[in-house]
Design a protein around this motif. Structure first.
Motif, short mmCIF file in Angstrom:
data_model
loop_
_atom_site.label_atom_id
_atom_site.label_comp_id
_atom_site.label_asym_id
_atom_site.label_seq_id
_atom_site.Cartn_x
_atom_site.Cartn_y
_atom_site.Cartn_z
N VAL A 442 0.80 -1.28 0.02
CA VAL A 442 0.20 0.01 0.05
C VAL A 442 0.96 1.19 0.05
O VAL A 442 0.49 2.07 -0.79
CB VAL A 442 -0.89 0.08 1.31
N GLY A 443 1.94 1.31 0.88
CA GLY A 443 2.85 2.28 0.67
C GLY A 443 3.50 2.70 -0.56
O GLY A 443 3.71 3.74 -0.93
N VAL A 444 3.90 1.40 -1.10
CA VAL A 444 4.44 1.63 -2.34
C VAL A 444 3.34 2.27 -3.39
O VAL A 444 3.81 3.28 -4.13
CB VAL A 444 4.97 0.41 -2.98
N ARG A 445 2.24 1.74 -3.46
CA ARG A 445 1.22 2.52 -4.15
C ARG A 445 1.17 3.91 -4.08
O ARG A 445 0.81 4.66 -5.13
CB ARG A 445 -0.08 1.54 -4.35
N VAL A 446 0.93 4.38 -2.75
CA VAL A 446 0.75 5.65 -2.53
C VAL A 446 1.92 6.46 -3.08
O VAL A 446 1.67 7.70 -3.63
CB VAL A 446 0.39 5.79 -1.06
N HIS A 447 3.30 5.75 -2.81
CA HIS A 447 4.36 6.49 -3.23
C HIS A 447 4.19 6.85 -4.86
O HIS A 447 4.73 7.87 -5.36
CB HIS A 447 5.76 5.85 -2.86
N GLN A 448 3.94 5.72 -5.59
CA GLN A 448 4.07 5.74 -6.90
C GLN A 448 2.63 6.60 -7.28
O GLN A 448 2.93 7.51 -8.56
CB GLN A 448 3.76 4.59 -7.47
N ALA A 449 1.89 6.56 -6.83
CA ALA A 449 0.74 7.68 -7.26
C ALA A 449 1.27 9.30 -7.29
O ALA A 449 0.85 10.10 -8.16
CB ALA A 449 -0.64 7.74 -6.34
N ILE A 450 1.87 9.55 -6.25
CA ILE A 450 2.41 10.86 -5.96
C ILE A 450 3.18 11.17 -6.85
O ILE A 450 3.39 12.16 -7.50
CB ILE A 450 2.90 10.79 -4.58
N LYS A 451 4.41 10.30 -7.21
CA LYS A 451 5.06 10.46 -8.35
C LYS A 451 4.73 10.68 -9.62
O LYS A 451 4.90 11.65 -10.42
CB LYS A 451 6.32 9.04 -8.23
N SER A 452 3.51 9.64 -10.01
CA SER A 452 2.74 9.83 -11.18
C SER A 452 2.35 11.20 -11.30
O SER A 452 2.15 11.95 -12.51
CB SER A 452 2.02 8.70 -11.42
N ALA A 453 1.66 11.80 -10.35
CA ALA A 453 0.70 12.95 -10.48
C ALA A 453 1.85 14.14 -10.45
O ALA A 453 1.48 15.15 -11.36
CB ALA A 453 0.11 13.25 -9.04
N LEU A 454 3.06 14.12 -10.02
CA LEU A 454 4.00 15.34 -10.18
C LEU A 454 4.77 15.04 -11.30
O LEU A 454 5.21 16.18 -11.79
CB LEU A 454 4.82 15.50 -8.79
N ASP A 455 5.20 13.73 -11.82
CA ASP A 455 6.12 13.78 -12.83
C ASP A 455 5.57 12.46 -13.67
O ASP A 455 6.03 11.35 -13.87
CB ASP A 455 7.37 13.28 -12.22
N PRO A 456 4.66 12.93 -14.51
CA PRO A 456 3.75 11.73 -14.92
C PRO A 456 4.82 11.21 -16.23
O PRO A 456 4.54 9.79 -16.46
CB PRO A 456 2.83 12.30 -16.00
N ALA A 457 5.56 11.94 -16.95
CA ALA A 457 6.75 11.19 -17.83
C ALA A 457 7.66 10.54 -17.10
O ALA A 457 8.59 9.68 -17.99
CB ALA A 457 7.05 12.34 -18.83
N GLY A 458 7.89 10.65 -15.79
CA GLY A 458 9.08 10.02 -15.07
C GLY A 458 10.23 10.57 -15.42
O GLY A 458 11.30 9.45 -15.63
N LEU A 459 10.54 11.79 -15.73
CA LEU A 459 11.93 12.06 -16.38
C LEU A 459 12.70 12.66 -14.92
O LEU A 459 13.91 13.11 -15.24
CB LEU A 459 11.57 13.29 -17.23
N LEU A 460 12.10 12.88 -13.96
CA LEU A 460 12.94 13.40 -12.90
C LEU A 460 13.62 12.32 -11.83
O LEU A 460 12.60 11.64 -11.34
CB LEU A 460 12.14 14.41 -11.73
N ASN A 461 15.12 12.44 -12.43
CA ASN A 461 15.77 11.23 -11.40
C ASN A 461 15.24 9.96 -11.49
O ASN A 461 14.95 9.32 -10.30
CB ASN A 461 15.86 11.92 -9.69
N PRO A 462 15.15 9.25 -12.60
CA PRO A 462 14.58 7.98 -12.67
C PRO A 462 15.23 7.18 -12.19
O PRO A 462 16.62 7.01 -12.06
CB PRO A 462 14.59 7.89 -14.25
N GLY A 463 14.28 6.20 -11.54
CA GLY A 463 15.19 4.87 -10.99
C GLY A 463 15.53 4.83 -9.56
O GLY A 463 16.02 4.06 -9.06
N LYS A 464 15.29 6.32 -9.03
CA LYS A 464 15.50 6.56 -7.45
C LYS A 464 14.37 6.06 -6.46
O LYS A 464 13.35 6.47 -7.24
CB LYS A 464 16.28 7.85 -7.42
N VAL A 465 14.61 5.90 -5.55
CA VAL A 465 13.55 5.68 -4.53
C VAL A 465 12.87 4.39 -4.60
O VAL A 465 12.79 3.55 -3.78
CB VAL A 465 12.92 6.89 -4.12
N LEU A 466 11.94 4.63 -5.76
CA LEU A 466 11.11 3.53 -6.18
C LEU A 466 11.28 2.91 -7.64
O LEU A 466 11.60 3.66 -8.33
CB LEU A 466 9.76 3.93 -6.00
#
Length: 466
Positions: A442-466
């Motif tokens: 559940v924590g992973v999903r919440v992290h991923q949802a926040i990341k997707s909302a703020l960086d939908p293309a995944g271009l900011l520091n990719p591969g880090k944290v999650l």
């Protein structure tokens, strides 16, 4: 390097001197100080000087679908600043202006490239103090400290970076500029977006300005050293100090491996026959002497072989400097341990409840023996945050594998003891799997949802944290 439309855009926005493509400079910006973490070669290194220039870099990279890797001084120890192939490295080191120091509100407003020690010296001239002091404080930047939520030696009493960040200016992946937080002593309006970005390691936005809280300068501290026959006995002393309600301003542990490494690196008369050393300080003004006496009494009751107080400020500063030398001393220890300087350090960062510190220290010793790798332990004993330093031979795959196994076993032990996979270094590349285990699906999903909302293309520091 052949010109590209992206490079042309960056040069137009920043100027030729702030857009670096020399291969040697690109190699210099491939990684932070984390050993054995993957890193790529960036396409370009940019050095913006203003928020507007950061916006230009982020928007240009987005138009071309190129990742952006924010970097500060690259003193991190988890691979969070490591480049990926073909990325735009956005270095904030040129954004080094202290914009305001307000002694009435007790705040400072700084750009992210301001070095921690520089800010500390500037506010000290006005009788103020910025408490967070990571071991790399003489070179690490405030932006990097905020991005990783750095800690330091005063955390036992004064807490980590996030407790001093009142507000941020952040460039989002869209190129929009977000201002979070406040300048006031109190404020609870809206979601706490400031804390969302503190510790986000450049994955949610690029920090371009930080408003930090300051404190009045503390009284001079009194310092003592306690020498123990075992690391577990030192850990038991830490638990007893907490149980008795004592509040040292510093409580650090060095094991015998570190004592010997430091003494070899810079001789200063340390007790290298000791299995562990606790360095403690008290800064409570007129009560400091009584507090120090209380700390000494607890250490003696826990089995310390020797307890002695620094005789003056010079000796106290020397003891503190010995602790700050732990990392470079262990780097030299590792380099000397294997032929041709192939020794490497896998630096762990695990925090457990204070009452579990002795169990952690005993467990690390057992893991070192089982995995047949040297492990030295140093860290912020007062808040249960230890840094096992695993020494490996980079040229020997079997040695590296044993080191990685030891790292994982220490992580598992820390979580089993009710701890966390990182107390201050961050997740970066090094601990993504362990973060996932710690926070659960559940924590992973919440992290991923926040990341997707703020960086939908995944271009900011990719591969880090999650």
């Amino acid at each position: 390097m052949a010109p590209t439309p992206l490079l042309d855009e960056l040069r137009a926005a920043l100027g030729e001197n702030a857009v670096l493509t020399d291969p040697d400079l690109l190699r210099m910006h491939e990684r932070d100080e984390a050993d054995l973490c993957a890193a790529g070669t960036p396409l370009v290194v940019t050095r913006p000087r203003s928020t507007e220039q950061v916006v230009a870099v982020v928007r240009a990279a987005a138009r071309h679908g190129v990742p952006v890797v924010p970097q500060g001084a690259r003193t991190g120890l988890a691979g969070a600043a490591n480049a990926v192939d073909g990325a735009v490295v956005l270095s904030t080191v040129a954004m080094d202006e202290i914009r305001e120091i307000d002694p009435v509100s007790r705040i400072a407003v700084v750009q992210p490239g301001v070095v921690n020690a520089t800010l500390a010296a500037a506010v000290a001239r006005q009788g103020l103090w910025y408490p967070p002091d990571p071991g790399s404080w003489e070179s690490s930047t405030i932006g990097g400290n905020v991005a990783t939520n750095a800690g330091g030696m005063c955390c036992v009493k004064y807490g980590v970076t996030t407790e001093y960040v009142l507000g941020l200016e952040v460039v989002l992946a869209s190129g929009e500029v977000l201002r979070t937080g406040r300048r006031t002593a109190k404020g609870v309006a809206g979601y706490d977006l400031t804390r969302l970005f503190v510790g986000s390691e450049g994955t949610l936005g690029v920090i371009t300005e930080v408003t930090v809280a300051l404190r009045p300068a503390p009284a001079d501290s009194l310092t003592l050293v306690a020498v123990f026959p075992s690391t577990a006995a030192a850990g038991a002393a830490v638990a007893a100090i907490a149980a008795q309600g004592l509040t040292p301003s510093l409580l650090e542990l060095l094991d015998q491996t570190h004592l010997r490494a430091i003494e070899a690196y810079q001789p200063m008369g340390l007790r290298t026959d000791a299995q562990a050393l606790l360095l403690a300080a008290a800064d409570t003004g007129s009560r400091a002497a009584d507090d120090l006496a209380g700390l000494a009494e607890v250490c003696e009751a826990a089995g310390a072989d020797e307890v002695y107080a620094a005789t003056d400020a010079v000796e106290a500063a020397a003891l503190l400097q010995a602790r700050r030398l732990a990392h470079p001393a262990m780097e030299k220890f590792a380099a000397d341990a294997y032929p041709e300087g192939n020794g490497g350090l896998v630096i762990d960062d695990v925090a457990v409840p204070r009452g579990s510190l002795a169990a952690l220290l005993d467990g690390v010793a057992r893991i070192a023996a089982e995995c047949e790798v040297p492990i030295g332990v140093v860290g912020h004993a007062g808040d249960g945050n230890m840094h096992p330093n695993i020494v490996v031979d980079r040229a020997d795959p079997a040695s590296v594998e044993r080191g990685r196994r030891a790292f994982d076993e220490i992580m598992r032990l820390g979580l089993d003891l009710g701890g966390t996979c990182t107390g201050e270094h961050g997740v970066g590349l090094l601990k993504r799997d362990w973060l996932a285990r710690e926070i659960g699906p559940v924590g992973v999903r919440v992290h991923q949802a926040i990341k997707s909302a703020l960086d939908p293309a995944g271009l900011l520091n990719p591969g880090k944290v999650l």
